[in-house]
Design an enzyme around this catalytic site. Structure first.
Site, short mmCIF file in Angstrom:
data_model
loop_
_atom_site.label_atom_id
_atom_site.label_comp_id
_atom_site.label_asym_id
_atom_site.label_seq_id
_atom_site.Cartn_x
_atom_site.Cartn_y
_atom_site.Cartn_z
N SER A 43 30.64 23.68 31.72
CA SER A 43 30.49 23.86 33.16
C SER A 43 31.11 25.20 33.56
O SER A 43 31.74 25.86 32.74
CB SER A 43 31.18 22.73 33.91
OG SER A 43 32.57 22.92 33.81
N LYS A 44 30.93 25.55 34.81
CA LYS A 44 31.41 26.85 35.32
C LYS A 44 32.90 27.06 35.08
O LYS A 44 33.36 28.19 35.04
CB LYS A 44 31.16 26.92 36.83
CG LYS A 44 29.74 27.26 37.16
CD LYS A 44 29.61 27.53 38.64
CE LYS A 44 28.18 27.26 39.08
NZ LYS A 44 28.07 26.50 40.29
#
Ligand code: GLU
Length: 479
Positions: free
Chosen positions: A250-251
């Protein structure tokens, strides 16, 4: 090996089928790469199909971002509906008549039907099944429904669905565990598991190479191939890309949008190299691969089953390697837009930029790192106190800078180079109890920064006029 119902084709036709509901994701880019490599190795065809059946979430802007991301990476697709010139990708929204035809065929044969259960009724059914520890799937024949409209469902059979995954081996699932799964919201609104089968069949896709997150959809798709009596493609599900703590990428751990990497100054060839190693290994010690080398060496046998952990340091290292391998002209060309970004319209000197390149090249890890060399073009305002070394007074500092100025004013411009500057200035600096007293202010005068390359190399690259100009400014500040 593929089983007997798999398309046996020596020249592969593969595809990626992104939904334009977001920008080009790192996972999609990796799928695109593996498909591209697989196709190119065997002189096959790589297709881009935009799966835009979800009309609410799909946008043209996302489609554009997917296409431009692939183009930037050099993963060009080979085919499209408007052959000649630039191939458009295939778009599911332009193929609705085809889906209607095949949906109707399933409805006519009774293999699919319209289900009239409302979602509340289905929810109740799930609650009961949960208590009985049964799979949470809908079976229409066990309840009467009240929903007027009704989704189209594929009628569960009693067969065992079997397919071979080229990475994971044989997989068998009882069709009954899939329930009567939905294949369209209405005859005009087909859903993913249905359209993907129609399209892969109609496009003669030989191998479906995609992320592991789709493995649970595959039995449904196989059931549809069987219902139509179509030969199914070979399947290969690639490991997920994981964050360093093995959670879903994820980011938080790095960018997931490919265009972000471009903005951060990663080279497409470095990113390609990095993505290739996310789940595939060459079986040798080689770490640096061009796209062509990857195309030659890639094989599904060397794709791992377990998750592929994203390693930012590895990407940075690879990027630095690729930057070092560029000629300084190439690097200048690629880094210029990043420099211009930080200069914000301030004067850009092309000849100076070329001179700075070899020094920058040694230090840059990303193209955006060129920002660290922006001081060559424009010195940002700095606090005069920065000019003095430790507790040297401003007055004393001024004296040393004057001394440097007098010393270099006399240097011949034609012989203005790092070595001569060093010899000339060090003769003065070494006479002091601490040469930092002279070298530090000189370096700050030339860069305006607390940290930068050494003063002689900056002065040599700036040239005599600019060097003197910057010294003058510093001396004024010290007055
Ligand atoms: N539209 C699907 C996705 O974006 C495609 C999956 C597939 O390759 O079948 O995940």
């Amino acid at each position: 090996m593929p089983n007997t119902t798999t398309v046996q084709q020596s020249i592969p036709r593969v595809r990626i089928a992104p939904s334009p509901t977001g920008k080009l994701h790192i996972g999609t880019a990796r799928s695109a790469l593996f498909n591209y490599l697989f196709a190119h190795k065997l002189h096959g065809t790589f297709i881009l199909r935009i799966e835009d059946t979800d009309r609410e979430r799909s946008t043209l802007a996302y489609e554009e971002s997917i296409k431009s991301g692939l183009q930037w990476l050099g993963l060009l697709w080979d085919e499209g509906p408007d052959a000649g010139g630039a191939y458009g990708p295939y778009r599911q929204s332009e193929r609705t008549a085809l889906y209607e035809k095949y949906l109707q065929e399933l409805l006519d044969s009774g293999k699919a039907f319209i289900c009239h259960h409302s979602s509340a009724e289905i929810q109740q059914e799930y609650e009961k099944k949960k208590e009985q520890k049964l799979p949470l799937v809908h079976r229409c024949d066990q309840l009467t429904g009240t929903d007027e409209k009704g989704v189209i469902r594929f009628r569960a059979t009693e067969e065992t669905i079997t397919f071979t995954d080229l990475i994971r081996g044989n997989i068998s699932v009882k069709a009954s565990t899939l329930g009567d799964f939905s294949i369209a919201k209405s005859i005009h609104e087909p859903l993913y598991n249905f359209t993907v089968v129609v399209d892969d069949h109609k496009m003669h896709i030989s191998h479906v190479i995609r992320g592991e997150d789709h493995i649970s959809n595959t039995p449904k798709q196989v059931a549809l191939y069987n219902a139509f009596g179509w030969t199914m493609p070979a399947f290969a599900h690639m490991p997920l890309i994981l964050a360093p703590d093995r959670s879903k990428m994820s980011k938080r751990y790095g960018a997931v949008d490919i265009q972000e990497y471009r903005k951060m100054g990663y080279l497409p060839e470095a990113l390609i190299n990095f993505l290739a190693l996310l789940g595939w290994n060459p079986g040798t010690e080689q770490e640096i691969f061009s796209l062509d080398e990857l195309s030659e060496q890639f094989s599904l046998e060397h794709v791992q089953k377990g998750g592929a952990v994203f390693n930012q340091q590895k990407l940075d290292w690879l990027n630095g390697q690729y930057i070092k391998r560029l000629t300084s002209e190439e690097l200048a060309q690629r880094a210029e837009p990043y420099l211009r970004d930080v200069l914000e319209g301030k004067k850009f000197d092309a000849a100076l930029f070329q001179r700075v390149m070899p020094l920058a090249q040694q230090r840059m890890k990303t193209l955006r790192d060129i920002a660290e060399f922006a001081f060559f073009f424009s010195v940002a305002p700095y606090d005069p106190a920065l000019l003095s070394w430790k507790d040297t007074s401003l007055e004393e500092t001024r004296k040393y800078l004057e001394e440097v100025r007098t010393c270099i004013v006399g240097l011949d411009e034609a012989a203005w180079d790092e070595q001569r500057l060093e010899v000339a200035i060090m003769a003065h600096a070494n006479a002091l109890d601490n040469r930092g007293k002279m070298l530090w202010p000189l370096r700050v005068a030339l860069s305006g920064l607390p940290q930068s390359p050494g003063p002689f190399s900056i002065a040599a690259l700036l040239g005599k006029e600019q060097t003197l100009e910057r010294l003058r400014t510093a001396l004024q500040l010290l007055q």
